[in-house]
Design a protein around this motif. Structure first.
Motif, short mmCIF file in Angstrom:
data_model
loop_
_atom_site.label_atom_id
_atom_site.label_comp_id
_atom_site.label_asym_id
_atom_site.label_seq_id
_atom_site.Cartn_x
_atom_site.Cartn_y
_atom_site.Cartn_z
N SER A 128 0.82 -1.22 0.00
CA SER A 128 0.00 0.00 0.00
C SER A 128 0.85 1.27 0.00
CB SER A 128 -0.95 0.01 1.20
OG SER A 128 -0.22 0.09 2.40
N SER A 129 2.15 1.13 0.24
CA SER A 129 3.06 2.27 0.18
C SER A 129 3.79 2.22 -1.16
CB SER A 129 4.06 2.19 1.34
OG SER A 129 4.98 3.24 1.25
N LEU A 130 3.26 2.93 -2.14
CA LEU A 130 3.70 2.81 -3.54
C LEU A 130 4.70 3.90 -3.92
CD1 LEU A 130 3.41 1.54 -6.39
CD2 LEU A 130 1.51 3.13 -6.74
N VAL A 131 5.76 3.47 -4.61
CA VAL A 131 6.77 4.38 -5.15
C VAL A 131 6.98 4.03 -6.63
CG1 VAL A 131 9.16 5.18 -4.96
CG2 VAL A 131 7.93 4.47 -2.91
N ILE A 132 6.95 5.05 -7.49
CA ILE A 132 7.29 4.87 -8.91
C ILE A 132 8.42 5.86 -9.19
CG2 ILE A 132 6.46 4.83 -11.29
CD1 ILE A 132 3.62 4.48 -10.20
N PRO A 133 9.67 5.43 -9.01
CA PRO A 133 10.81 6.35 -9.11
C PRO A 133 10.95 7.04 -10.46
CG PRO A 133 11.49 4.24 -8.18
CD PRO A 133 10.09 4.08 -8.66
N GLY A 134 10.62 6.35 -11.55
CA GLY A 134 10.79 6.92 -12.89
C GLY A 134 10.00 8.19 -13.15
N ILE A 135 8.92 8.39 -12.38
CA ILE A 135 8.12 9.62 -12.55
C ILE A 135 8.06 10.42 -11.25
CG2 ILE A 135 6.75 8.70 -14.46
CD1 ILE A 135 4.46 8.22 -12.41
N GLY A 136 8.87 10.03 -10.27
CA GLY A 136 8.92 10.77 -9.01
C GLY A 136 7.63 10.69 -8.21
N TYR A 137 6.97 9.54 -8.25
CA TYR A 137 5.67 9.39 -7.60
C TYR A 137 5.81 8.57 -6.32
CZ TYR A 137 0.70 8.34 -7.04
OH TYR A 137 -0.58 8.25 -6.55
N ARG A 138 5.10 9.01 -5.27
CA ARG A 138 5.09 8.31 -3.98
C ARG A 138 3.76 8.59 -3.30
NH1 ARG A 138 9.10 6.67 -0.16
NH2 ARG A 138 10.66 7.17 -1.71
N THR A 139 3.10 7.52 -2.81
CA THR A 139 1.83 7.70 -2.12
C THR A 139 1.53 6.50 -1.24
OG1 THR A 139 -0.47 8.40 -2.40
CG2 THR A 139 0.27 6.61 -3.81
N TYR A 140 0.57 6.67 -0.35
CA TYR A 140 0.00 5.57 0.41
C TYR A 140 -1.37 5.29 -0.20
CZ TYR A 140 3.64 6.21 3.87
OH TYR A 140 4.85 6.29 4.49
N LEU A 141 -1.56 4.09 -0.67
CA LEU A 141 -2.84 3.70 -1.26
C LEU A 141 -3.85 3.45 -0.16
CD1 LEU A 141 -1.41 1.13 -3.84
CD2 LEU A 141 -2.10 3.49 -4.30
N PRO A 142 -5.14 3.71 -0.44
CA PRO A 142 -6.16 3.41 0.58
C PRO A 142 -6.26 1.90 0.79
CG PRO A 142 -7.20 3.94 -1.51
CD PRO A 142 -5.73 4.20 -1.68
N GLN A 143 -6.76 1.49 1.94
CA GLN A 143 -6.90 0.06 2.20
C GLN A 143 -7.81 -0.61 1.18
OE1 GLN A 143 -8.23 -0.09 6.25
NE2 GLN A 143 -6.21 0.41 7.05
N THR A 144 -8.85 0.08 0.77
CA THR A 144 -9.75 -0.41 -0.27
C THR A 144 -10.13 0.76 -1.16
OG1 THR A 144 -10.62 -2.14 1.17
CG2 THR A 144 -11.96 -1.53 -0.73
N GLY A 145 -10.00 0.58 -2.46
CA GLY A 145 -10.36 1.64 -3.39
C GLY A 145 -9.53 1.60 -4.65
N ILE A 146 -9.66 2.66 -5.45
CA ILE A 146 -8.91 2.80 -6.70
C ILE A 146 -8.19 4.13 -6.67
CG2 ILE A 146 -9.08 3.03 -9.20
CD1 ILE A 146 -11.55 1.22 -9.10
N THR A 147 -6.90 4.10 -6.95
CA THR A 147 -6.09 5.31 -7.05
C THR A 147 -5.64 5.43 -8.50
OG1 THR A 147 -5.32 5.05 -4.78
CG2 THR A 147 -4.03 6.50 -6.22
#
Length: 129
Positions: free
Chosen positions: A81-100
């Motif tokens: 749920s702790s997502l990092v996409i280094p190639g685009i400088g993205y970092r977030t915590y995903l909700p327990q249930t849902g769509i991001t």
């Protein structure tokens, strides 16, 4: 002696299984590696599930196309749920249930975009063709 022999056989079995499951890196993408990609109104949508890792772990997508990654969670309480996409400088915590939804810039052919959990235990890769 018997324990050592069984341990060695177990290690060989594990590494052999991993090698067989990886497949040929030069082979054509399978349908399962493309089935999570759709085009809606000229925009490419890539769906990736996050729970106990990321699924699918490899996706083939179309290059030079506006793209949205939809991260889907359903009772996700682990580090995926702790997502990092280094190639685009993205970092977030995903909700327990849902769509991001994550808008990413158009990618050039042969680009590989990797996403991973903040601990680096789980990852996924998108290859743009």
């Amino acid at each position: 002696m018997k324990t050592i022999l069984l341990s060695i056989m177990g290690i060989i079995f594990i590494f052999g299984s991993v090698w067989l499951l990886k497949g040929n890196p030069n082979s054509a993408p399978t349908e399962s590696e493309k089935e999570n990609v759709s085009i809606v109104d000229g925009r490419q949508i890539i769906e990736i599930k996050a729970r106990g890792g990321y699924s699918p772990s490899l996706t083939y997508a179309k290059a030079n196309t506006p793209t949205t990654i939809k991260m889907i969670t359903n009772g996700t309480f682990d580090c995926s749920s702790s997502l990092v996409i280094p190639g685009i400088g993205y970092r977030t915590y995903l909700p327990q249930t849902g769509i991001t939804e994550i808008e990413i810039p158009e990618q050039e052919p042969d680009t590989k975009l990797q996403g991973l959990c903040s601990m680096g235990m789980f990852s996924f890769q998108i290859k743009f063709e």
